[in-house]
Design an enzyme around this catalytic site. Structure first.
Site, PDB file in Angstrom:
ATOM      1  N   HIS A 158       0.837  -1.204   0.000  1.00 24.48           N
ATOM      2  CA  HIS A 158       0.000   0.000   0.000  1.00 24.48           C
ATOM      3  C   HIS A 158       0.875   1.259   0.000  1.00 24.48           C
ATOM      4  O   HIS A 158       0.543   2.257  -0.640  1.00 24.48           O
ATOM      5  CB  HIS A 158      -0.924  -0.007   1.221  1.00 24.48           C
TER       6      HIS A 158
ATOM      7  N   ASP B  14      -5.997   5.720   2.248  1.00 19.38           N
ATOM      8  CA  ASP B  14      -6.131   4.417   1.616  1.00 19.38           C
ATOM      9  C   ASP B  14      -7.567   3.924   1.770  1.00 19.38           C
ATOM     10  O   ASP B  14      -8.286   4.312   2.698  1.00 19.38           O
ATOM     11  CB  ASP B  14      -5.159   3.441   2.277  1.00 19.38           C
TER      12      ASP B  14
END
Length: 475
Positions: free
Chosen positions: A17, A120
């Site tokens: 990520h 995110d």
């Protein structure tokens, strides 16, 4: 004079990520020299995944003056459990830490305004923190537009029609959804988490919070997912969607020490000796591994088919333990007797794989992949067709889109589940590899076209270049 703006990026824990987050940060900084970015890092207490080494690599980079990384205080987890529910709780527990860090940022930077949070897809609880500061939140969705549309549709089915995904488990129901042109075989391709009552509800709860964002950045491009993007654009109840991809880390050499560098060099030297487009590359991502029975079926398929191959074979973490697959000290024990000798002239079995460098190599003609979204975009970028073998998360959906929606891949097994009892047969694997390695196939031609389009999308005047410009105008 225009006042500088700062975005606070909050990626989920994990190097995967973080890399995507930094890549889009770099794109934004290259487009606006008045923009600054702070990336907040929280790490799982029980894993070391290379995050620190990755961050250190920016110390001497050209963007180091306008991007900074702040490690949030370490938090414990209730258990060493990587379930979706526990990960969400771990992320939520950092709200106070994030608030404290942003407060200090505001106090120390009088010449720069905080323009918003970019979070995110798993960090939607941080919207509440952004709201306390009176700044907008944007979601960075690291999967594709079709999956995003499906998530919104499932959340709407639950909240407006009292229909939960548990009903689809072990059923033959085909689900019609706006972001896919074809009906989805729900039991085969929906993420496993959605079939679990509590975890599935939690998953859709955070999807619901996407609707509170000011916009959603999606790692895709119009030429790839025009149908799905149109469905999102015409919904009317979803925040503006910005297709800004493909966001890829294609310049990184995938190695941060001399051992990895030598390993990579050996692999590329072997590929140099193979004919163009002759090698099938088998690699299943950072979490991809198989039990011994399945490994032997893959080996039988490769040997019987006579394919030139490069196989990234990883050892599963011990049962009941959290952790990433690791390299075998010796492959011999897990492979059929005599396999390495029989295939020595045409094949190479490796552990860790420098995937980007391999896909970029002209000798590679096909990719047996788990269909993680980053791997999917990388294969399309380099024009390498995929034989789909998804393992978990949204990978089955990615495989369905590639095979059924876009006709950009062939299927080995689309409904395989990593923790399921199924062993895919050597015959099925061999058939899929043979199909993906057909140099005259229509799929190969389409993949080459999409490869060109993926690069044009990021160039000045391209679809993603323009979309990112619209986002910058917002902030």
């Amino acid at each position: 004079m225009k006042k500088s703006a700062e975005l606070v990026f909050i990626p989920s824990p994990g190097i995967g990520h973080l890399v995507s987050t930094v890549e889009i940060a770099k794109l934004l900084l290259s487009r606006d020299d008045q923009l600054f970015i702070t990336v907040l890092i929280f790490k799982f207490p029980f894993s070391s995944d290379g995050t620190d080494t990755y961050i250190e690599s920016f110390a001497e980079s050209s963007i180091s003056q306008r991007i900074k990384f702040i490690n949030l205080p370490q938090k414990n987890m209730e258990t060493q459990d990587s379930s979706t529910t526990n990960v969400f709780k771990f992320i939520d527990s950092h709200q106070t830490n994030v608030k404290d860090v942003v407060t200090k940022l505001i106090e120390s930077e009088s010449e720069t305004r905080i323009a918003g949070f970019v979070i995110d897809m798993f960090c939607t609880s941080m919207i509440d923190v952004a709201n306390e500061f009176g700044v907008p939140t944007y979601v960075f969705f690291t999967s594709g537009a079709a999956v995003l549309g499906l998530m919104f549709h499932l959340q709407e089915l639950r909240d407006d029609h009292n229909k939960h995904c548990v009903e689809f488990k072990d059923s033959t129901v085909e689900l019609t959804t706006p972001s896919y042109a074809n009906p989805l075989p729900a039991a085969r391709v929906l993420p496993s988490v959605l079939f679990e009552k509590d975890a599935g509800l939690g998953f859709l709860d955070f999807v619901k919070r996407f609707r509170d964002a000011k916009g959603i950045l999606v790692n895709t491009f119009t030429e790839l997912e025009s149908y799905a993007l149109h469905s999102l654009d015409s919904d009317g109840k979803i925040p503006p969607v910005y297709p800004v991809g493909p966001i890829l880390n294609i310049k990184n050499d995938d190695s941060d020490n001399q051992v990895d560098s030598k390993h990579k060099s050996d692999i590329l030297k072997w590929l140099d000796d193979q004919p163009p487009s002759s090698v099938v590359f088998l690699c299943f991502g950072s979490m991809g591994s198989f039990g011994e029975d399945q490994v032997k079926e893959i080996a039988r398929a490769l040997e019987h088919g006579g394919f030139r191959f490069l196989w990234s074979l990883r050892q599963p973490a011990p049962k009941g333990n959290i952790g990433f697959p690791s390299d075998y000290a010796d492959h011999t024990g897990v492979l059929p007797e005599g396999f390495l000798d029989q295939t020595a002239r045409i094949g190479k079995v490796i552990g860790w794989a420098p995937q980007v460098a391999i896909l970029a190599h002209p000798s590679v003609g096909g990719f047996v992949s788990h269909c993680g979204w980053n791997s999917t975009l990388e294969s399309l970028w380099f024009g390498v067709p995929v034989a789909t073998w998804p393992l978990y998360a949204e990978q089955q959906l990615n495989a369905f889109e590639l095979v059924t929606e876009l006709n950009l891949a062939v299927e080995i097994d689309m409904s395989y589940r990593k923790d399921g009892p199924v062993v895919v047969s050597a015959q099925k694997i061999e058939r899929g590899i043979k199909e993906v390695m057909d140099l005259d196939s229509g799929i190969r031609k389409k993949v080459k076209e999409i490869s060109e389009n993926s690069k044009k999308a990021l160039m000045e005047g391209g679809s993603s270049y323009s979309s990112l410009g619209h986002f910058i105008d917002q902030i």
